[in-house]
Scaffold this motif. Structure first.
Motif, short mmCIF file in Angstrom:
data_model
loop_
_atom_site.label_atom_id
_atom_site.label_comp_id
_atom_site.label_asym_id
_atom_site.label_seq_id
_atom_site.Cartn_x
_atom_site.Cartn_y
_atom_site.Cartn_z
N ALA A 130 64.14 95.15 86.32
CA ALA A 130 65.27 95.23 85.40
C ALA A 130 65.52 96.66 84.93
CB ALA A 130 65.02 94.32 84.20
N ASP A 131 64.49 97.48 84.88
CA ASP A 131 64.64 98.86 84.43
C ASP A 131 64.77 99.84 85.60
OD1 ASP A 131 64.37 98.03 81.78
OD2 ASP A 131 62.18 98.10 81.92
N SER A 132 64.87 99.33 86.82
CA SER A 132 64.89 100.19 88.00
C SER A 132 66.31 100.63 88.35
CB SER A 132 64.29 99.45 89.20
OG SER A 132 62.94 99.09 88.96
N VAL A 133 66.38 101.66 89.20
CA VAL A 133 67.63 102.03 89.85
C VAL A 133 67.77 101.14 91.09
CG1 VAL A 133 68.89 103.84 91.05
CG2 VAL A 133 67.53 104.40 89.03
N ALA A 134 68.88 100.43 91.20
CA ALA A 134 69.10 99.50 92.32
C ALA A 134 70.08 100.13 93.31
CB ALA A 134 69.63 98.16 91.82
N LEU A 135 69.63 100.28 94.54
CA LEU A 135 70.48 100.81 95.61
C LEU A 135 70.54 99.80 96.75
CD1 LEU A 135 69.19 104.51 95.75
CD2 LEU A 135 71.17 103.62 94.51
N LEU A 136 71.73 99.57 97.27
CA LEU A 136 71.92 98.60 98.34
C LEU A 136 71.92 99.30 99.70
CD1 LEU A 136 72.63 95.77 99.42
CD2 LEU A 136 75.05 96.32 98.98
N HIS A 137 71.00 98.90 100.58
CA HIS A 137 70.93 99.46 101.93
C HIS A 137 71.69 98.54 102.88
CE1 HIS A 137 68.36 100.53 105.72
NE2 HIS A 137 69.55 101.10 105.74
N VAL A 138 72.74 99.09 103.54
CA VAL A 138 73.51 98.36 104.55
C VAL A 138 73.53 99.19 105.82
CG1 VAL A 138 74.91 97.27 102.77
CG2 VAL A 138 75.74 99.34 103.90
N SER A 139 73.81 98.53 106.94
CA SER A 139 73.87 99.26 108.21
C SER A 139 74.57 98.41 109.25
CB SER A 139 72.45 99.60 108.68
OG SER A 139 72.48 100.49 109.78
N ASP A 140 75.18 99.07 110.23
CA ASP A 140 75.75 98.40 111.41
C ASP A 140 76.73 97.29 111.01
OD1 ASP A 140 74.00 99.42 113.96
OD2 ASP A 140 72.82 99.39 112.12
N ASP A 197 61.84 103.46 90.88
CA ASP A 197 61.49 103.93 89.55
C ASP A 197 62.46 105.04 89.15
OD1 ASP A 197 60.06 105.81 87.60
OD2 ASP A 197 58.68 104.11 87.65
N PRO A 198 63.13 104.94 88.00
CA PRO A 198 64.14 105.94 87.63
C PRO A 198 63.54 107.32 87.33
CG PRO A 198 63.77 104.41 85.82
CD PRO A 198 63.03 103.86 87.00
N VAL A 199 62.23 107.38 87.09
CA VAL A 199 61.60 108.67 86.78
C VAL A 199 61.01 109.30 88.03
CG1 VAL A 199 59.82 109.83 85.44
CG2 VAL A 199 61.10 107.91 84.43
N THR A 200 60.21 108.56 88.77
CA THR A 200 59.53 109.12 89.95
C THR A 200 60.33 108.93 91.24
OG1 THR A 200 58.34 107.05 90.42
CG2 THR A 200 57.33 108.60 88.86
N GLN A 245 64.45 87.27 99.87
CA GLN A 245 63.01 87.41 99.70
C GLN A 245 62.73 88.70 98.95
OE1 GLN A 245 60.07 86.39 102.81
NE2 GLN A 245 59.50 88.55 102.76
N ARG A 246 62.07 88.58 97.81
CA ARG A 246 61.72 89.77 97.02
C ARG A 246 60.29 90.17 97.35
NH1 ARG A 246 63.20 90.10 90.84
NH2 ARG A 246 65.18 90.51 91.90
N THR A 247 60.10 91.44 97.63
CA THR A 247 58.78 91.97 97.94
C THR A 247 58.47 93.11 96.99
OG1 THR A 247 59.01 91.41 100.28
CG2 THR A 247 57.34 93.04 99.71
N TYR A 248 57.28 93.05 96.38
CA TYR A 248 56.84 94.13 95.50
C TYR A 248 55.99 95.10 96.30
CZ TYR A 248 58.56 91.43 91.58
OH TYR A 248 59.37 90.74 90.71
N VAL A 249 56.31 96.36 96.20
CA VAL A 249 55.61 97.38 96.97
C VAL A 249 54.25 97.68 96.39
CG1 VAL A 249 55.68 99.79 97.73
CG2 VAL A 249 57.76 98.38 97.78
#
Length: 502
Positions: free
Chosen positions: A243-253, A450-453, A475-479
């Motif tokens: 919820a506190d993260s920067v969310a970026l959408l990866h699309v391709s092709d 992470d918005p800081v690192t 499917q959500r995956t935590y790194v």
């Protein structure tokens, strides 16, 4: 009085000549006249019997060519040609499509009313061209016969004979063509060159059209279900603090698939992403006509970062860059919500079969991006390339590399610790993805950083099935490693529910 030196011998028969010899001399003389008239008409038609004409979006050369069996042939360089045994006669109708007029093609692509009438317009254009060609050919044939007759016989009265003979032959040719016209032959052409597979290709194209109607209707429901599915996924334990993260959408092709654009718009809105990262192949051919479809990019309302794929031309990149929210990376970088992203285009442009072999390899392209990154004060959080081999020189240089091209999603960690995330096809491989039994799924991934690192903390893999896979899954995956019951660290994916198509 003596006859001028440049005059042909008098054709009057000598006094007292035998009747048989008289008839022979007459036959020889008329044979000479016919041969000269035919040769002159043929030469004139070969040199002048053609016109330049617009046929639909094409600029074409239409001509009559001397041939023993008549018929018609359409040449489509460099693909080959198709021949139709449509009529008999000594002249074949040749139509050579030389190039596509960009203005007319663009008008067809952007104006549905013009597209609906394109068949009638092509028929009218071809009919007008053939009518003009008929008059041009008649004049060329008669003129050629007159000129050659004057050169050979050097008697002006022989030109009248040549005029009559050539006119008679041309009229006979037209009459023979009309009498032997076979319209049913138009449905049974003979293909040469790369068009030998035209029957199977046309069949596939018809199948694609039929399947696409059902596919698009199915995807409308599927894309709509993203909202419901996101609501369900949002109730999962958020141990990664997305919820506190920067969310970026990866699309391709995306490959010019409007359903892919619909999916991007839905995910941007429902997941409240901060920006879109497109790793290329937004179109199929890199043509200016395709660039008219990019308005959806400008309507997203968030930054759109793009690199060229092997199907995208420099013209494609320029058209994307014209969108108010778009940035095109070419060994350069940009920042979205505090996250620095660098990118390099694919060095190849594969739709141009006439282009010289590229001098830069995929690895060299990746190395150039790595060299650029070395000039920055701090390495970016993300590097974007189109083809996975471009990522090898970036291993250990950046923590995360995004790629596409393969149309198959894959996540791996390289030798030096860089995570490589290869996206599937957000456009389901375009129309080509409908040729198999099951259309290629549409896929995209929401990255949480992470918005800081700038480190990747989690990601949601979104997949929309086609006709044979009618469901939506996330499917959500935590790194970051999460503890298990025995205390050992492991990566933990959380599977979202699957929604069947209503």
């Amino acid at each position: 009085m003596t006859e001028p030196a440049d005059a042909a011998p008098d054709v009057d028969r000598p006094a007292g000549e035998q009747p048989g010899r008289r008839r022979l001399r007459t036959a020889v003389r008329w044979s000479q006249r016919v041969v000269v008239a035919v040769a002159g008409a043929t030469l004139g038609i070969a040199l002048l019997g053609h016109v330049q004409a617009p046929i639909g979006p094409f600029d074409a050369t239409v001509s009559f060519t001397p041939a023993p069996s008549g018929g018609a042939e359409v040449e489509i360089p460099p693909l080959g040609s198709l021949a139709v045994d449509a009529y008999d006669g000594p002249l074949r109708l040749d139509v050579q499509l030389r190039r596509v007029d960009q203005l007319r093609a663009q008008a067809l692509a952007t104006d549905p009313t013009q597209l609906n009438g394109v068949v009638n317009r092509v028929s009218d254009d071809l009919r007008a061209a053939v009518e003009r060609l008929a008059w041009t050919t008649a004049g060329a044939g008669v003129g050629g016969a007159l000129v050659l007759s004057l050169v050979v016989f050097r008697r002006r009265r022989e030109q009248w004979v040549a005029l009559g003979l050539s006119s008679l032959m041309l009229a006979g040719t037209a009459g023979l063509g009309a009498a032997t016209w076979r319209p049913e032959a138009l449905s049974q052409p003979t293909y040469t060159g790369l068009l030998v597979n035209a029957n199977s290709l046309i069949g596939s194209a018809q199948d694609i059209v039929a399947r696409y109607d059902a596919y698009r209707a199915s995807l409308q429901d599927l894309v709509g279900n993203v909202s419901t599915l996101y609501s369900a996924v949002s109730t999962l334990p958020d141990t990664g603090g997305t919820a506190d993260s920067v969310a970026l959408l990866h699309v391709s092709d995306i490959h010019l698939n409007p359903a892919g654009a619909d999916l991007v718009g839905q995910v941007v809105a429902q997941f409240d992403v901060d920006g879109v990262l497109d790793t290329g192949d937004v179109v199929d051919w890199g043509s200016p006509v395709e660039n008219q479809t990019f308005g959806w990019i400008g309507g997203l309302g968030v930054p759109y970062v793009f690199i060229r794929g092997n199907h995208d031309s420099a013209v494609t990149a320029a058209a994307v860059a014209e969108q108010p929210n778009a940035v095109v990376l070419d060994d350069s970088s940009t920042t979205i919500a505090g996250i620095t992203v660098a990118g390099a285009p694919d060095p190849r442009f594969t739709p141009d079969k006439d282009a010289e072999e590229e001098t830069e390899t995929l690895e060299e392209s990746g190395q150039e991006l790595a060299d650029y990154i070395a000039t920055l004060d701090e390495p970016p959080a993300i590097a974007m390339v189109h083809e996975p081999p471009q990522a090898d020189p970036l291993d250990g240089v950046v923590p995360l590399v995004l790629a596409g091209h393969t149309h198959e999603r894959d996540v791996s960690v390289l030798d030096e610790g860089t995570r490589l995330m290869v996206e599937g096809s957000t456009g389901g491989a375009g129309l080509r993805g409908l040729q198999g039994e099951d259309p290629t799924p549409l896929s995209c991934t929401v990255l949480y950083l992470d918005p800081v690192t700038g480190e990747l903390t989690a990601y949601d893999e979104i997949t929309l099935g086609g006709l044979g896979q009618s469901e939506v899954t996330i499917q959500r995956t935590y790194v970051d490693p999460l503890p298990t019951g025995d205390g050992e660290p492991t990566d933990e994916p959380l599977q979202g529910p699957a929604l069947p198509t209503p």
